[in-house]
Design a protein around this motif. Structure first.
Motif, PDB file in Angstrom:
ATOM      1  N   TYR A 122      36.525  49.048  71.058  1.00 28.19           N
ATOM      2  CA  TYR A 122      37.562  50.052  71.277  1.00 28.19           C
ATOM      3  C   TYR A 122      37.429  50.670  72.667  1.00 28.19           C
ATOM      4  CZ  TYR A 122      38.283  50.018  66.189  1.00 28.19           C
ATOM      5  OH  TYR A 122      38.560  49.641  64.899  1.00 28.19           O
ATOM      6  N   PRO A 123      38.532  51.068  73.260  1.00 32.36           N
ATOM      7  CA  PRO A 123      38.422  51.822  74.511  1.00 32.36           C
ATOM      8  C   PRO A 123      37.933  53.241  74.232  1.00 32.36           C
ATOM      9  CG  PRO A 123      40.702  51.760  73.791  1.00 32.36           C
ATOM     10  CD  PRO A 123      39.930  50.880  72.839  1.00 32.36           C
ATOM     11  N   GLU A 124      37.361  53.849  75.237  1.00 32.06           N
ATOM     12  CA  GLU A 124      37.020  55.274  75.155  1.00 32.06           C
ATOM     13  C   GLU A 124      38.104  56.031  75.902  1.00 32.06           C
ATOM     14  OE1 GLU A 124      33.801  58.306  77.154  1.00 32.06           O
ATOM     15  OE2 GLU A 124      33.096  56.311  76.577  1.00 32.06           O
ATOM     16  N   ILE A 125      38.761  56.966  75.223  1.00 36.00           N
ATOM     17  CA  ILE A 125      39.900  57.642  75.853  1.00 36.00           C
ATOM     18  C   ILE A 125      39.759  59.156  75.799  1.00 36.00           C
ATOM     19  CG2 ILE A 125      41.355  55.699  75.130  1.00 36.00           C
ATOM     20  CD1 ILE A 125      42.792  57.630  73.258  1.00 36.00           C
ATOM     21  N   ARG A 126      40.422  59.781  76.762  1.00 37.98           N
ATOM     22  CA  ARG A 126      40.573  61.239  76.797  1.00 37.98           C
ATOM     23  C   ARG A 126      42.021  61.549  77.146  1.00 37.98           C
ATOM     24  NH1 ARG A 126      36.778  64.939  80.175  1.00 37.98           N
ATOM     25  NH2 ARG A 126      37.774  63.820  81.888  1.00 37.98           N
ATOM     26  N   LEU A 127      42.491  62.687  76.665  1.00 39.76           N
ATOM     27  CA  LEU A 127      43.816  63.174  77.025  1.00 39.76           C
ATOM     28  C   LEU A 127      43.672  64.396  77.925  1.00 39.76           C
ATOM     29  CD1 LEU A 127      45.837  63.003  73.671  1.00 39.76           C
ATOM     30  CD2 LEU A 127      46.136  61.560  75.691  1.00 39.76           C
ATOM     31  N   LEU A 128      44.522  64.469  78.945  1.00 38.96           N
ATOM     32  CA  LEU A 128      44.542  65.618  79.845  1.00 38.96           C
ATOM     33  C   LEU A 128      45.939  66.206  79.836  1.00 38.96           C
ATOM     34  CD1 LEU A 128      42.720  63.952  82.901  1.00 38.96           C
ATOM     35  CD2 LEU A 128      41.679  65.083  80.921  1.00 38.96           C
ATOM     36  N   ASP A 129      46.024  67.518  80.067  1.00 35.14           N
ATOM     37  CA  ASP A 129      47.341  68.152  80.107  1.00 35.14           C
ATOM     38  C   ASP A 129      47.932  68.032  81.512  1.00 35.14           C
ATOM     39  OD1 ASP A 129      46.079  70.067  81.686  1.00 35.14           O
ATOM     40  OD2 ASP A 129      45.971  71.573  80.100  1.00 35.14           O
ATOM     41  N   ARG A 130      49.046  68.737  81.760  1.00 36.91           N
ATOM     42  CA  ARG A 130      49.719  68.639  83.061  1.00 36.91           C
ATOM     43  C   ARG A 130      48.825  69.076  84.220  1.00 36.91           C
ATOM     44  NH1 ARG A 130      55.157  67.628  83.065  1.00 36.91           N
ATOM     45  NH2 ARG A 130      56.318  67.887  81.119  1.00 36.91           N
ATOM     46  N   LYS A 131      47.915  69.993  83.941  1.00 34.71           N
ATOM     47  CA  LYS A 131      46.994  70.469  84.977  1.00 34.71           C
ATOM     48  C   LYS A 131      45.699  69.649  85.005  1.00 34.71           C
ATOM     49  CE  LYS A 131      48.754  75.227  84.775  1.00 34.71           C
ATOM     50  NZ  LYS A 131      48.385  76.653  84.545  1.00 34.71           N
ATOM     51  N   ARG A 132      45.690  68.548  84.264  1.00 36.54           N
ATOM     52  CA  ARG A 132      44.539  67.655  84.163  1.00 36.54           C
ATOM     53  C   ARG A 132      43.313  68.334  83.558  1.00 36.54           C
ATOM     54  NH1 ARG A 132      45.496  62.727  86.623  1.00 36.54           N
ATOM     55  NH2 ARG A 132      47.386  62.691  87.902  1.00 36.54           N
ATOM     56  N   ALA A 133      43.568  69.260  82.657  1.00 35.43           N
ATOM     57  CA  ALA A 133      42.490  69.846  81.867  1.00 35.43           C
ATOM     58  C   ALA A 133      42.398  69.068  80.555  1.00 35.43           C
ATOM     59  CB  ALA A 133      42.770  71.319  81.586  1.00 35.43           C
ATOM     60  N   PRO A 134      41.187  68.856  80.031  1.00 39.37           N
ATOM     61  CA  PRO A 134      41.042  68.082  78.789  1.00 39.37           C
ATOM     62  C   PRO A 134      41.774  68.740  77.613  1.00 39.37           C
ATOM     63  CG  PRO A 134      38.926  68.332  79.898  1.00 39.37           C
ATOM     64  CD  PRO A 134      39.887  69.238  80.608  1.00 39.37           C
ATOM     65  N   VAL A 135      42.389  67.895  76.792  1.00 39.55           N
ATOM     66  CA  VAL A 135      43.063  68.342  75.574  1.00 39.55           C
ATOM     67  C   VAL A 135      42.105  68.121  74.411  1.00 39.55           C
ATOM     68  CG1 VAL A 135      44.984  67.898  73.994  1.00 39.55           C
ATOM     69  CG2 VAL A 135      45.347  67.820  76.477  1.00 39.55           C
ATOM     70  N   GLU A 136      41.949  69.137  73.559  1.00 37.88           N
ATOM     71  CA  GLU A 136      41.061  69.007  72.408  1.00 37.88           C
ATOM     72  C   GLU A 136      41.722  68.111  71.368  1.00 37.88           C
ATOM     73  OE1 GLU A 136      39.493  72.540  70.695  1.00 37.88           O
ATOM     74  OE2 GLU A 136      38.999  73.469  72.626  1.00 37.88           O
ATOM     75  N   VAL A 137      41.094  66.969  71.104  1.00 35.37           N
ATOM     76  CA  VAL A 137      41.625  66.018  70.135  1.00 35.37           C
ATOM     77  C   VAL A 137      40.484  65.176  69.586  1.00 35.37           C
ATOM     78  CG1 VAL A 137      42.140  64.398  72.013  1.00 35.37           C
ATOM     79  CG2 VAL A 137      43.269  64.116  69.797  1.00 35.37           C
ATOM     80  N   ALA A 138      40.549  64.896  68.296  1.00 33.94           N
ATOM     81  CA  ALA A 138      39.582  64.018  67.657  1.00 33.94           C
ATOM     82  C   ALA A 138      40.162  62.608  67.649  1.00 33.94           C
ATOM     83  CB  ALA A 138      39.304  64.493  66.230  1.00 33.94           C
ATOM     84  N   VAL A 139      39.501  61.711  68.361  1.00 28.53           N
ATOM     85  CA  VAL A 139      39.966  60.323  68.454  1.00 28.53           C
ATOM     86  C   VAL A 139      39.251  59.507  67.380  1.00 28.53           C
ATOM     87  CG1 VAL A 139      40.151  58.284  69.918  1.00 28.53           C
ATOM     88  CG2 VAL A 139      40.386  60.567  70.922  1.00 28.53           C
ATOM     89  N   GLN A 140      40.037  58.815  66.556  1.00 32.16           N
ATOM     90  CA  GLN A 140      39.465  58.007  65.487  1.00 32.16           C
ATOM     91  C   GLN A 140      39.935  56.560  65.613  1.00 32.16           C
ATOM     92  OE1 GLN A 140      41.347  60.061  62.109  1.00 32.16           O
ATOM     93  NE2 GLN A 140      42.524  58.164  61.749  1.00 32.16           N
TER      94      GLN A 140
END
Length: 215
Positions: A104-122
């Motif tokens: 699986y890839p390792e992913i992160r989400l960022l908002d418009r200001k490129r700050a991390p978005v809190e999310v549980a990736v499954q």
């Protein structure tokens, strides 16, 4: 006597004509910067241009440069129905060497200001969707030749379950394709609008059916 005068006059006229035709040649042109004198008059050029400089051909119009890791991300198709979101992301081998993916890839989400978005990736869509979403399947080894692509799917719900919790929205996807590889970022045209569910399901890497188009 008359004939003699006439002859003298004619002789003078002819001599004058001959003398008048004996025009001295034009002076040589002034020496140029090289110091060589031109032997015949030459029209001055209207402009002086430098010889062209060899340059490397630029990439095709609209085509971004290949990132450091030799791969780039491309946003694929998506579907949104009754709050359930499904999206596809492709990874194109834009380098010159084969590129191997596994798991699986390792992913992160960022908002418009490129700050991390809190999310549980499954892994997979269990608990997000009852029906298959394309995020199912066992991880397989995928080898990409230059120009080929692989992809992974994402599934989430745009659902607000608690009005006191701000809705989360990701506009930049950050992916580590494999362990130790440089991260690759993709600015999304369509956001990952999680509401406040805070949950995102992803699939393992899957080989694309055909060679990726130029992006």
């Amino acid at each position: 006597m008359t004939r003699w005068v006439a002859g003298v006059v004619v002789g003078v006229v002819v001599a004058g004509a001959v003398v008048g035709c004996d025009v001295p040649p034009a002076p040589d042109a002034a020496p140029g910067p090289s110091g060589i004198r031109s032997r015949s008059p030459v029209a001055a050029p209207t402009a002086v241009t430098s010889p062209p400089t060899a340059v490397t051909s630029p990439p095709a119009a609209g085509a971004p440069a290949c990132p450091e890791g030799g791969v780039r991300l491309v946003e694929g198709a998506g579907d949104a129905a009754m709050g359930l979101r499904v999206a596809d992301v492709r990874l194109v081998n834009c380098g010159t060497q084969p590129y191997v993916l596994e798991g699986y890839p390792e992913i992160r989400l960022l908002d418009r200001k490129r700050a991390p978005v809190e999310v549980a990736v499954q892994h997979g869509g269990e608990g997000i969707a009852a029906a298959p979403t394309g995020t199912e399947g066992d991880p397989l080894r995928v080898e990409l030749r230059p120009g080929q692509a692989a992809g992974f799917g994402m599934v989430w719900r745009n659902l607000v379950t608690d009005s006191t919790v701000p809705a989360a929205e990701g506009w930049v996807l950050e992916v580590t394709p494999r362990a130790g590889a440089p991260r690759v970022q993709l600015e999304l045209r369509h956001s990952v609008d999680l509401g406040n569910t805070g949950k995102l399901g992803i699939s393992p890497w899957k080989a694309a059916d055909r060679t990726a188009p130029a992006q």
